[in-house]
Design a protein around this motif. Structure first.
Motif, PDB file in Angstrom:
ATOM      1  N   ALA A   1       0.686  -1.173  -0.143  1.00 58.59           N
ATOM      2  CA  ALA A   1       0.122   0.287  -0.208  1.00 58.59           C
ATOM      3  C   ALA A   1       0.658   1.155   0.036  1.00 58.59           C
ATOM      4  CB  ALA A   1      -0.372  -0.473   1.240  1.00 58.59           C
ATOM      5  N   GLY A   2       2.393   0.821   0.231  1.00 59.47           N
ATOM      6  CA  GLY A   2       3.086   2.004  -0.460  1.00 59.47           C
ATOM      7  C   GLY A   2       3.509   3.437   1.180  1.00 59.47           C
ATOM      8  N   ALA A   3       2.696   2.417   2.323  1.00 52.26           N
ATOM      9  CA  ALA A   3       2.885   2.595   3.591  1.00 52.26           C
ATOM     10  C   ALA A   3       4.867   3.250   4.007  1.00 52.26           C
ATOM     11  CB  ALA A   3       2.831   1.737   4.969  1.00 52.26           C
ATOM     12  N   GLU A   4       5.645   4.336   4.548  1.00 55.03           N
ATOM     13  CA  GLU A   4       6.526   4.689   5.163  1.00 55.03           C
ATOM     14  C   GLU A   4       6.969   4.350   5.737  1.00 55.03           C
ATOM     15  OE1 GLU A   4       7.661   8.735   3.404  1.00 55.03           O
ATOM     16  OE2 GLU A   4       5.285   9.084   2.815  1.00 55.03           O
ATOM     17  N   ILE A   5       6.135   4.204   6.896  1.00 52.36           N
ATOM     18  CA  ILE A   5       6.468   3.629   8.374  1.00 52.36           C
ATOM     19  C   ILE A   5       5.202   2.837   9.144  1.00 52.36           C
ATOM     20  CG2 ILE A   5       6.676   4.167  10.829  1.00 52.36           C
ATOM     21  CD1 ILE A   5       8.472   6.728  10.366  1.00 52.36           C
ATOM     22  N   ILE A   6       5.813   1.699   9.181  1.00 57.75           N
ATOM     23  CA  ILE A   6       4.392   0.605   9.564  1.00 57.75           C
ATOM     24  C   ILE A   6       4.604   0.110  11.143  1.00 57.75           C
ATOM     25  CG2 ILE A   6       3.628  -1.802   9.855  1.00 57.75           C
ATOM     26  CD1 ILE A   6       5.010  -1.704   6.921  1.00 57.75           C
ATOM     27  N   VAL A   7       3.662   0.748  12.104  1.00 56.98           N
ATOM     28  CA  VAL A   7       3.273   0.659  13.108  1.00 56.98           C
ATOM     29  C   VAL A   7       2.754  -0.212  13.844  1.00 56.98           C
ATOM     30  CG1 VAL A   7       2.846   1.580  15.090  1.00 56.98           C
ATOM     31  CG2 VAL A   7       3.875   3.289  14.016  1.00 56.98           C
ATOM     32  N   LYS A   8       2.753  -1.198  14.940  1.00 50.47           N
ATOM     33  CA  LYS A   8       2.179  -2.917  14.617  1.00 50.47           C
ATOM     34  C   LYS A   8       1.287  -2.417  16.213  1.00 50.47           C
ATOM     35  CE  LYS A   8       3.028  -7.146  17.082  1.00 50.47           C
ATOM     36  NZ  LYS A   8       3.181  -6.526  18.277  1.00 50.47           N
ATOM     37  N   VAL A   9       0.504  -2.671  16.267  1.00 48.67           N
ATOM     38  CA  VAL A   9      -0.291  -2.183  18.156  1.00 48.67           C
ATOM     39  C   VAL A   9      -1.346  -3.816  17.605  1.00 48.67           C
ATOM     40  CG1 VAL A   9      -1.618  -0.707  18.691  1.00 48.67           C
ATOM     41  CG2 VAL A   9      -0.578   0.708  17.817  1.00 48.67           C
ATOM     42  N   ASP A  10      -0.935  -3.952  19.113  1.00 47.41           N
ATOM     43  CA  ASP A  10      -1.903  -4.655  19.771  1.00 47.41           C
ATOM     44  C   ASP A  10      -3.130  -4.806  19.872  1.00 47.41           C
ATOM     45  OD1 ASP A  10       0.491  -6.886  19.749  1.00 47.41           O
ATOM     46  OD2 ASP A  10       0.817  -6.552  21.651  1.00 47.41           O
ATOM     47  N   GLY A  11      -4.024  -5.523  19.623  1.00 47.35           N
ATOM     48  CA  GLY A  11      -5.317  -5.089  19.768  1.00 47.35           C
ATOM     49  C   GLY A  11      -6.187  -5.522  21.188  1.00 47.35           C
ATOM     50  N   ASP A  12      -5.079  -5.565  22.819  1.00 46.79           N
ATOM     51  CA  ASP A  12      -5.433  -6.139  23.494  1.00 46.79           C
ATOM     52  C   ASP A  12      -5.697  -4.605  24.562  1.00 46.79           C
ATOM     53  OD1 ASP A  12      -3.033  -5.354  24.161  1.00 46.79           O
ATOM     54  OD2 ASP A  12      -2.769  -7.417  24.906  1.00 46.79           O
ATOM     55  N   GLY A  13      -5.108  -3.267  23.933  1.00 48.72           N
ATOM     56  CA  GLY A  13      -5.541  -1.671  24.447  1.00 48.72           C
ATOM     57  C   GLY A  13      -4.781  -1.520  25.826  1.00 48.72           C
ATOM     58  N   GLN A  14      -3.378  -2.377  25.914  1.00 49.69           N
ATOM     59  CA  GLN A  14      -2.632  -1.983  26.480  1.00 49.69           C
ATOM     60  C   GLN A  14      -1.832  -0.692  25.947  1.00 49.69           C
ATOM     61  OE1 GLN A  14      -0.122  -5.907  27.972  1.00 49.69           O
ATOM     62  NE2 GLN A  14      -1.682  -7.058  28.389  1.00 49.69           N
ATOM     63  N   MET A  15      -1.423  -0.678  24.600  1.00 49.27           N
ATOM     64  CA  MET A  15      -0.929   0.292  24.281  1.00 49.27           C
ATOM     65  C   MET A  15      -1.142   2.121  24.202  1.00 49.27           C
ATOM     66  SD  MET A  15       0.992  -2.285  21.614  1.00 49.27           S
ATOM     67  CE  MET A  15       1.689  -3.960  22.421  1.00 49.27           C
ATOM     68  N   ASP A  16      -0.770   2.162  24.694  1.00 48.89           N
ATOM     69  CA  ASP A  16      -1.080   4.026  24.479  1.00 48.89           C
ATOM     70  C   ASP A  16      -0.962   4.497  22.969  1.00 48.89           C
ATOM     71  OD1 ASP A  16      -2.261   6.873  24.271  1.00 48.89           O
ATOM     72  OD2 ASP A  16      -0.899   7.092  26.390  1.00 48.89           O
ATOM     73  N   PRO A  17      -1.664   4.710  21.815  1.00 47.44           N
ATOM     74  CA  PRO A  17      -1.876   5.452  20.621  1.00 47.44           C
ATOM     75  C   PRO A  17      -1.738   6.712  20.426  1.00 47.44           C
ATOM     76  CG  PRO A  17      -3.973   3.995  20.721  1.00 47.44           C
ATOM     77  CD  PRO A  17      -3.012   3.993  22.114  1.00 47.44           C
TER      78      PRO A  17
END
Length: 322
Positions: free
Chosen positions: A85-101
Motif C-alpha cells: 500500500a506504499g506505507a513509509e512507516i509501519i507501526v504494530k499495535v496489539d488489539g488488547d488495549g495495553q498500548m497508548d496510541p
C-alpha cells in the motif's frame, strides 16, 4: 525532521480474541495514521467480521486468515500489505488495549529523523508504572531481555517482548518474511533478523498498562523453546558477524579463549581426579598448567564480550539517515 502528518503511516493490528477491545483501539488511533490494517488470525470470535460490520473508519482494512499463523505470522501479513500500500512507516499495535496510541508520534520520531530503522517500546525505562505490572511478568521480562541481548546483539535495548513497534520501510523491505518466527518468539526473532541486516534499533519509554486481560504468553510454557531459539540465534549471529562477514581480533579472542578455557578445565579435572585416586598432591607446575589457561581464556572471552557489546549497529538503513 519530516512532518508526521505528511508521512504515510500504517498501523498493523494482529487480532485473536480481541472483539471486546478492538473497536476502542481503532478509535484511539489519531489522524497521523493513514491506514489501519486489522488481521484476523483465524479468530474464533470472528474479530475481522466484527470490525467490518461495526467500524466505519475509512482507513480500516481487514485481512482474514483461514488458518491461525500466530502473532508473528499475522504481523508479517500486515507488513506485506502495508508495503504493497506504499506505507513509509509501519507501526504494530496489539488489539488488547495495553498500548497508548498517543505515543505513536514518539515511536516514529527516530525513524523520521533518520537515526533509527526500528523503534520499540520499553516499559521498564520509567519505574513509576512498574507497580501495575505483575511480578511474574517483571521476572520473565528480565530473563528474556538478557537472553535477547545475547542472541540479537542489541545490548542497548530492553523489554524484547514489547509488541509496540515501528519499522521504516527501508528496513521492512529487507526482512526475510518467511524466516521470521510466527509465534510468541516473533519480537525477539525480529531483533535477531534486524541485526543480521545491521539495522539500528532504539527503545522508546512507555508506561506499563494492564487491565483485566490475561496474557497468552506463559513463561513456564515457553522458557525451554525460547532458550533453545535464543541459543541458535546467538550462534548464528556470532558465526556470521565474526567469521563470515568479518574476521578480526575479536574472532581470535573468541576461539582462543574457548580453547584455553576448555583445556584448563579438562586438564584441571583430570589432574584433580588423578591426585584424589593416588593420594599424591598435585605439583605447583600442574596447578599452574591448569589455572593459567583458565585465567587467560576467561580474559579473552571477557575481551570478546566487551567488543561485542560495543558492536551494536549504528548506521541506519533508513534512506533519510544523514
Amino acid at each position: 525532521m519530516s512532518d508526521i502528518n505528511e508521512t504515510n503511516i500504517a498501523v498493523v493490528i494482529p487480532c485473536f480474541r480481541e472483539t471486546r477491545r478492538i473497536l476502542d483501539v481503532i478509535k484511539s488511533l489519531g489522524a497521523e495514521v493513514s491506514r489501519i490494517i486489522v488481521i484476523d488470525d483465524a479468530c474464533p470470535e470472528n474479530t475481522g467480521e466484527y470490525v467490518k460490520n461495526n467500524c466505519k473508519d475509512p482507513r480500516v482494512e481487514v485481512l482474514i486468515h483461514d488458518v491461525n499463523t500466530g502473532v508473528g505470522g499475522a504481523t508479517m501479513s500486515g507488513y506485506r500489505r502495508a508495503i504493497e500500500a506504499g506505507a513509509e512507516i509501519i507501526v504494530k499495535v496489539d488489539g488488547d488495549g495495553q498500548m497508548d496510541p498517543s505515543l505513536i508520534s514518539d515511536l516514529v520520531a527516530p525513524l523520521l529523523d533518520g537515526v533509527a530503522d526500528y523503534a520499540k517500546g520499553n516499559r521498564f525505562y520509567n519505574l513509576d508504572g512498574l507497580s501495575d505490572m505483575p511480578r511474574v511478568r517483571i521476572f520473565g521480562n528480565l530473563v528474556l531481555s538478557f537472553a535477547s541481548k545475547v542472541s540479537s546483539g542489541y545490548w542497548n535495548v530492553f523489554d524484547p517482548t514489547n509488541g509496540f513497534t515501528a519499522i521504516h520501510i527501508d528496513a521492512a523491505r529487507r526482512l526475510p518474511f518467511d524466516k521470521i518466527d510466527n509465534g510468541f518468539f516473533f519480537e525477539s526473532d525480529m531483533l535477531f533478523r534486524l541485526n543480521m541486516m545491521r539495522g539500528v534499533v532504539i527503545d522508546i519509554p512507555m508506561p506499563a498498562r494492564y487491565g483485566d486481560e490475561e496474557s497468552s504468553l506463559k513463561i513456564h510454557n515457553v522458557i525451554v523453546s525460547f532458550a533453545a531459539r535464543h541459543y541458535v540465534n546467538a550462534v548464528k549471529r556470532i558465526f556470521y558477524n565474526y567469521f563470515i562477514r568479518d574476521f578480526g581480533i575479536a574472532s581470535i579472542e573468541l576461539v582462543l579463549g574457548k580453547l584455553l578455557l576448555l583445556f584448563g578445565v579438562v586438564y584441571g579435572i583430570y589432574s584433580w581426579t588423578e591426585s584424589a585416586e593416588t593420594g599424591i598432591p598435585a605439583t605447583a607446575g600442574t596447578v599452574i598448567l591448569a589455572a593459567l589457561p583458565i585465567i587467560l581464556g576467561s580474559q579473552m572471552l571477557i575481551a570478546f564480550l566487551n567488543f561485542d557489546t560495543k558492536n551494536v549497529p549504528s548506521k541506519p538503513l533508513n534512506h533519510r539517515a544523514p
